[in-house]
Write a protein that holds these residues in place. Structure first.
Motif, PDB file in Angstrom:
ATOM      1  N   ASP A 155      -1.948  -1.294 -11.838  1.00 28.28           N
ATOM      2  CA  ASP A 155      -1.219  -2.231 -10.597  1.00 28.28           C
ATOM      3  C   ASP A 155      -0.493  -2.198  -9.952  1.00 28.28           C
ATOM      4  OD1 ASP A 155       0.567  -2.707 -12.925  1.00 28.28           O
ATOM      5  OD2 ASP A 155      -0.235  -5.216 -12.998  1.00 28.28           O
ATOM      6  N   THR A 156       0.041  -1.389 -10.284  1.00 29.35           N
ATOM      7  CA  THR A 156       1.270  -1.029  -9.129  1.00 29.35           C
ATOM      8  C   THR A 156       0.549  -0.183  -7.277  1.00 29.35           C
ATOM      9  OG1 THR A 156       1.386   1.241  -9.933  1.00 29.35           O
ATOM     10  CG2 THR A 156       2.888  -0.665 -10.091  1.00 29.35           C
ATOM     11  N   VAL A 157       1.279  -0.505  -6.998  1.00 29.82           N
ATOM     12  CA  VAL A 157       1.168   0.701  -5.296  1.00 29.82           C
ATOM     13  C   VAL A 157       2.123   0.344  -4.860  1.00 29.82           C
ATOM     14  CG1 VAL A 157      -0.243   0.004  -2.883  1.00 29.82           C
ATOM     15  CG2 VAL A 157      -0.701  -1.184  -4.874  1.00 29.82           C
ATOM     16  N   LEU A 158       2.811   1.951  -4.014  1.00 25.70           N
ATOM     17  CA  LEU A 158       3.468   2.520  -3.323  1.00 25.70           C
ATOM     18  C   LEU A 158       3.166   2.429  -1.950  1.00 25.70           C
ATOM     19  CD1 LEU A 158       3.362   3.393  -6.648  1.00 25.70           C
ATOM     20  CD2 LEU A 158       4.319   5.480  -5.649  1.00 25.70           C
ATOM     21  N   ALA A 159       4.662   2.268  -1.403  1.00 29.72           N
ATOM     22  CA  ALA A 159       4.272   1.611   0.028  1.00 29.72           C
ATOM     23  C   ALA A 159       4.070   3.622   0.569  1.00 29.72           C
ATOM     24  CB  ALA A 159       5.561   2.232   0.595  1.00 29.72           C
ATOM     25  N   PRO A 160       3.993   4.395   1.617  1.00 28.38           N
ATOM     26  CA  PRO A 160       3.776   5.763   2.020  1.00 28.38           C
ATOM     27  C   PRO A 160       5.402   6.769   1.666  1.00 28.38           C
ATOM     28  CG  PRO A 160       3.505   4.732   3.558  1.00 28.38           C
ATOM     29  CD  PRO A 160       3.976   3.505   2.501  1.00 28.38           C
ATOM     30  N   ASP A 161       6.036   6.420   1.327  1.00 28.31           N
ATOM     31  CA  ASP A 161       7.791   7.170   1.210  1.00 28.31           C
ATOM     32  C   ASP A 161       8.509   6.745   0.178  1.00 28.31           C
ATOM     33  OD1 ASP A 161       8.491   4.851   1.823  1.00 28.31           O
ATOM     34  OD2 ASP A 161      10.376   5.161   2.940  1.00 28.31           O
ATOM     35  N   ALA A 162       7.063   5.768  -1.240  1.00 21.50           N
ATOM     36  CA  ALA A 162       7.615   5.666  -2.367  1.00 21.50           C
ATOM     37  C   ALA A 162       7.875   7.068  -2.845  1.00 21.50           C
ATOM     38  CB  ALA A 162       7.032   4.496  -3.161  1.00 21.50           C
ATOM     39  N   LEU A 163       7.442   7.304  -3.044  1.00 19.74           N
ATOM     40  CA  LEU A 163       6.542   8.948  -4.107  1.00 19.74           C
ATOM     41  C   LEU A 163       8.495   9.947  -3.638  1.00 19.74           C
ATOM     42  CD1 LEU A 163       6.802  10.330  -6.867  1.00 19.74           C
ATOM     43  CD2 LEU A 163       4.908  11.401  -4.883  1.00 19.74           C
ATOM     44  N   ALA A 164       8.142  10.404  -2.616  1.00 18.75           N
ATOM     45  CA  ALA A 164       9.956  10.901  -1.756  1.00 18.75           C
ATOM     46  C   ALA A 164      11.539  10.064  -2.153  1.00 18.75           C
ATOM     47  CB  ALA A 164       9.491  11.327  -0.537  1.00 18.75           C
ATOM     48  N   ALA A 165      10.792   8.258  -2.027  1.00 16.80           N
ATOM     49  CA  ALA A 165      11.930   8.446  -2.329  1.00 16.80           C
ATOM     50  C   ALA A 165      12.457   8.521  -3.976  1.00 16.80           C
ATOM     51  CB  ALA A 165      12.289   6.251  -2.309  1.00 16.80           C
ATOM     52  N   LEU A 166      11.567   8.185  -4.853  1.00 18.76           N
ATOM     53  CA  LEU A 166      11.551   8.370  -5.988  1.00 18.76           C
ATOM     54  C   LEU A 166      12.279   9.332  -6.942  1.00 18.76           C
ATOM     55  CD1 LEU A 166       8.315   6.067  -7.651  1.00 18.76           C
ATOM     56  CD2 LEU A 166      10.768   5.669  -8.223  1.00 18.76           C
ATOM     57  N   VAL A 167      11.704  10.371  -6.720  1.00 19.31           N
ATOM     58  CA  VAL A 167      11.630  11.908  -6.191  1.00 19.31           C
ATOM     59  C   VAL A 167      13.927  12.069  -6.452  1.00 19.31           C
ATOM     60  CG1 VAL A 167      12.247  14.916  -6.019  1.00 19.31           C
ATOM     61  CG2 VAL A 167       9.609  13.134  -7.149  1.00 19.31           C
TER      62      VAL A 167
END
Length: 394
Positions: free
Chosen positions: A137-149
């Motif tokens: 049920d989560t949704v990521l903003a376009p730059d979220a994965l880059a921010a997490l990494v």
């Protein structure tokens, strides 16, 4: 102001100050540009590959939003694996149609919760250097994965984010206190780190090597709160745990299926969560919630006394004190709710209503925990007596 007013005011302020210390560092996930230097070690060679693992049980309605957001990432994952945990709906078909690889979870072995087993199966079916476990049920903003990494490159260990709670329908406003209490009791946002860290299950990023060093999901296979147990395992392994709240980067809508789903979800989590929190955080959170009860009762009784002349002897302190306390409590709650979700104005201005919902659901959760030693969730009985599940917890 009378001496009684002074004493009551000081007690309420002390409770508010103690709770505020628990959220003094309520940070959001920094955007990638601010963490760009932390990616430098990777720039001389290929960036780390990320495998996304999504444990899913009856999630055909939520998966399209999550999988669509993963396709739009500026730093795309190497693979997305949806672990189908015996879904009765078209979870697998929806996942395949969105381009994800589907892996059946199969029947969890004895002593495993459904989610821990699904994460274990998903990790084993992937090949990425980094593993990102996401709730459906989560949704990521376009730059979220880059921010997490980037955050993981700087911090190491386990990076965890509590998503911003998207609240749509009126009954969902009743989650207000649960969201704030979960953040407070975690001790993840104090200026001084907690002795044993906590983590948030909807979003966990780690390297494969660190996960193995901490014992993997096998080490927390019977835990209802596998996220908290996993954070403790990282701590024992000498690995850091860093948490943030989702802000605009990561969002979730937890209970779109009605008030029954909301009550069942929080019933499963809240009493077990209270027992796993650090004593100091628990005490400060309980004092904060108790102060809100006192303000609600004091303000309501004072209002009745002023308007009808009855009941004034039932509460200490003047009506002016309770009016000011009510306003201050509501505004502080407003500040907190804006940091954790999209709650409407009445969730904080009429805070006795969500507070009553918190009381009722907490009481039900505590009763089921103490008496039945099991709570129902997604068609299964979560067995609290042995930490696993009678029918395997999802």
């Amino acid at each position: 102001m009378t001496p009684v007013d002074v004493v009551v005011a000081l007690l309420l302020l002390a409770a508010a100050a103690g709770a505020h210390r628990l959220v003094a560092d309520l940070r959001t996930l920094p955007p990638p540009p601010s963490l760009a230097p932390s990616l430098a070690p990777f720039l001389a060679e290929p960036l780390p590959t990320v495998s996304v693992v999504v444990p899913a049980r009856d999630e055909e309605g939520t998966l399209p939003h999550l999988l669509g957001s993963l396709r739009e990432q500026t730093f795309p994952p190497a693979e997305v694996v949806v672990v189908d945990d015996a879904s009765a709906d078209d979870t697998a078909g929806v996942a395949r149609a969105a381009g994800a690889r589907v892996v059946p979870a199969g029947t969890p072995p004895e002593g495993w919760t459904g989610k821990a087993w699904a994460c274990h199966v998903g990790a084993g079916a992937t090949r990425g250097e980094l593993l990102l476990f996401l709730d459906a049920d989560t949704v990521l903003a376009p730059d979220a994965l880059a921010a997490l990494v980037a955050a993981r490159a700087e911090r190491g260990g386990l990076v965890s984010v509590q998503p911003h709670h998207v609240v749509v329908r009126a009954y969902e406003q009743l989650s207000a206190y649960f969201n704030v209490v979960a953040v407070m009791a975690s001790s993840a946002f104090t200026r001084r780190p907690a002795t044993v860290p906590m983590a948030f299950g909807p979003c966990l990023l780690t390297s494969r090597g660190d996960l193995e060093r901490a014992g993997g999901h096998e080490g927390v296979r019977g835990e209802i709160l596998d996220d908290a147990a996993l954070a403790a395992a990282y701590f024992r392994a000498g690995l850091p745990v860093w948490c943030a709240v989702g802000g605009t980067s990561l969002r979730m809508r937890s209970y779109p299926g009605g008030i029954g789903q909301l009550a069942a979800g929080w019933t499963k989590n809240i009493a077990s969560g209270a027992s796993s929190a650090a004593p100091g955080a628990t005490l400060a959170t309980v004092a904060w919630v108790s102060a809100h009860h006192a303000v609600a009762v004091g303000a309501i009784v004072s209002l009745v006394a002023v308007t009808t002349g009855a009941g004034g002897a039932l509460v200490a302190g003047s009506p002016l004190l309770w009016a000011l306390a009510y306003l201050g409590t509501a505004l502080h709650l407003r500040w907190l709710l804006r940091r954790v979700g999209t709650f409407r104005w009445w969730a904080w201005l009429l805070f006795p209503l969500p507070l009553l919902a918190f009381d009722l659901i907490f009481a039900r959760s505590a009763a089921l925990t103490a008496v039945r030693r099991a709570v129902p969730w997604r068609g299964r009985e979560v067995d609290l007596a042995r930490g696993g599940s009678a029918g395997r917890a999802a």
